[in-house]
Design a protein around this motif. Sequence first.
Motif, mmCIF file in Angstrom:
data_model
loop_
_atom_site.group_PDB
_atom_site.id
_atom_site.type_symbol
_atom_site.label_atom_id
_atom_site.label_comp_id
_atom_site.label_asym_id
_atom_site.label_seq_id
_atom_site.Cartn_x
_atom_site.Cartn_y
_atom_site.Cartn_z
ATOM 1 N N TYR A 284 5.121 6.745 -6.918
ATOM 2 C CA TYR A 284 5.713 6.416 -8.274
ATOM 3 C C TYR A 284 6.694 5.442 -8.636
ATOM 4 O O TYR A 284 6.620 4.754 -9.539
ATOM 5 C CB TYR A 284 6.561 8.049 -8.234
ATOM 6 N N ALA A 285 7.497 5.125 -7.462
ATOM 7 C CA ALA A 285 8.107 3.926 -7.810
ATOM 8 C C ALA A 285 7.692 2.599 -7.996
ATOM 9 O O ALA A 285 8.499 1.688 -8.538
ATOM 10 C CB ALA A 285 9.537 3.826 -6.670
ATOM 11 N N THR A 286 6.510 2.504 -7.579
ATOM 12 C CA THR A 286 5.772 1.161 -7.685
ATOM 13 C C THR A 286 4.745 1.144 -8.588
ATOM 14 O O THR A 286 3.935 0.289 -8.787
ATOM 15 C CB THR A 286 5.222 0.750 -6.076
ATOM 16 N N ASN A 287 4.745 2.200 -9.478
ATOM 17 C CA ASN A 287 3.557 2.407 -10.473
ATOM 18 C C ASN A 287 2.311 2.493 -10.039
ATOM 19 O O ASN A 287 1.667 1.700 -10.274
ATOM 20 C CB ASN A 287 4.007 1.208 -11.685
ATOM 21 N N ALA A 288 1.998 2.996 -8.887
ATOM 22 C CA ALA A 288 0.773 3.041 -8.148
ATOM 23 C C ALA A 288 0.144 1.637 -7.487
ATOM 24 O O ALA A 288 -0.956 1.824 -7.127
ATOM 25 C CB ALA A 288 -0.372 3.554 -9.060
ATOM 26 N N LYS A 289 1.090 0.795 -7.689
ATOM 27 C CA LYS A 289 0.818 -0.573 -6.673
ATOM 28 C C LYS A 289 0.580 -0.124 -5.132
ATOM 29 O O LYS A 289 -0.224 -0.918 -4.729
ATOM 30 C CB LYS A 289 2.045 -1.597 -7.066
ATOM 31 N N ILE A 290 1.326 0.906 -4.656
ATOM 32 C CA ILE A 290 1.127 1.109 -3.441
ATOM 33 C C ILE A 290 0.603 2.619 -3.366
ATOM 34 O O ILE A 290 1.540 3.377 -3.307
ATOM 35 C CB ILE A 290 2.419 0.999 -2.551
ATOM 36 N N PRO A 291 -0.642 2.977 -3.118
ATOM 37 C CA PRO A 291 -1.219 4.187 -3.079
ATOM 38 C C PRO A 291 -0.687 4.846 -1.947
ATOM 39 O O PRO A 291 -0.356 4.518 -0.928
ATOM 40 C CB PRO A 291 -2.694 3.839 -2.933
ATOM 41 N N LEU A 292 -0.378 6.234 -2.353
ATOM 42 C CA LEU A 292 0.308 7.013 -1.173
ATOM 43 C C LEU A 292 -0.481 7.381 0.183
ATOM 44 O O LEU A 292 0.351 7.309 1.050
ATOM 45 C CB LEU A 292 0.307 8.645 -1.873
ATOM 46 N N GLN A 293 -1.745 7.177 0.226
ATOM 47 C CA GLN A 293 -2.334 7.234 1.498
ATOM 48 C C GLN A 293 -2.028 5.968 2.432
ATOM 49 O O GLN A 293 -2.288 6.137 3.628
ATOM 50 C CB GLN A 293 -3.955 7.107 0.921
ATOM 51 N N TYR A 294 -1.705 4.709 1.780
ATOM 52 C CA TYR A 294 -1.396 3.725 2.538
ATOM 53 C C TYR A 294 0.005 3.997 3.227
ATOM 54 O O TYR A 294 0.047 3.534 4.342
ATOM 55 C CB TYR A 294 -1.394 2.356 1.777
ATOM 56 N N THR A 295 0.918 4.371 2.419
ATOM 57 C CA THR A 295 2.058 4.691 3.206
ATOM 58 C C THR A 295 2.043 5.751 3.897
ATOM 59 O O THR A 295 2.637 5.502 5.137
ATOM 60 C CB THR A 295 3.102 5.010 1.893
ATOM 61 N N TYR A 296 1.525 6.910 3.615
ATOM 62 C CA TYR A 296 1.294 7.941 4.668
ATOM 63 C C TYR A 296 0.567 7.461 5.959
ATOM 64 O O TYR A 296 1.016 7.751 7.051
ATOM 65 C CB TYR A 296 0.252 8.770 4.056
ATOM 66 N N PHE A 297 -0.545 6.563 5.957
ATOM 67 C CA PHE A 297 -1.281 6.282 7.259
ATOM 68 C C PHE A 297 -0.251 5.270 8.020
ATOM 69 O O PHE A 297 -0.172 5.390 9.250
ATOM 70 C CB PHE A 297 -2.542 5.447 6.761
#
Length: 290
Positions: A51-64
């Motif tokens: 949300y903070a990056t306007n989808a530039k960093i998809p959640l699955q990348y951070t999660y993994f």
Amino acid sequence: MPKRYLKEFYWKDYATIFVGLALYAVGLIGFIKPGGIVTGGLTGIALLVEYATNAKIPLQYTYFLVNCGLLFVALKVHGLKFMIKTIYGVVVLTFLLTICQSMITEPIVKNEPLLSGVIGGMMCGVGIGLVFSSNGSTGGTDIVVALINKYKNIAFGRGMLLCDFVIISCSYFVFQNYQTIIYGLIVMGVMTYSIDMVINGFRQSVQILVFSEKYEIIATAINHELHRGCTVLDGMGWYTKKPTKVLIVLAKRNEALEIFRLIKSIDEKAFISQSTVRGVYGEGFDKIRT
């Protein structure tokens, strides 16, 4: 060297974990995310980043990526055998989140963020319940709390609740809106209730009674393979008027599945009764496994 009765691999566990993670991924991407709602756990942090990056960093990348760091630490503490299902859960959920991100491009329930969040919370809760019922994990804050719980006397559920509350509250810094926090807390409540329903209520501990002629072998196997204590009681079958032995085991909820498998692998004809235990008091119960 005592004979081992438990198998190392149960494919049904991994199939159940996969189904649970699929439900979780669809609920998160198809219902919770479109409503701009933040959940607890590492997926909640990953949603905040997206949300903070306007989808530039998809959640699955951070999660993994975050899970990789946590798993590295957890492997040092617990070892590979203890963490294998967690590693499986992290890899599979990352894959499923990526697939859902590409396939679900618009809200399934439009213009109803709270309703969408509640439906997503139910799906995620049922999914996580299935994962937990197979002794699996999605990693993230589960690992953090498990590591803390290993060295500090902090209840696992209380630690998870605190982490989730802090993560959801942080959504204010992204949206500048208290309504988002309220929605997140509602969704967290729905998820928690759904998880409890799937894993049979608030059953934190279980009491298992075993009636079997092979009680000695079963008791020894429970001691050696599961590192769990048990007690043998004298009984009498009133119909046959013959003396019998009753094996009683007090265990944690997530150990019940392995105890059942162990007993049935030794004696298919064993009669087993399991009941819910609301409270277990005394130092012995916690120290049996040490």
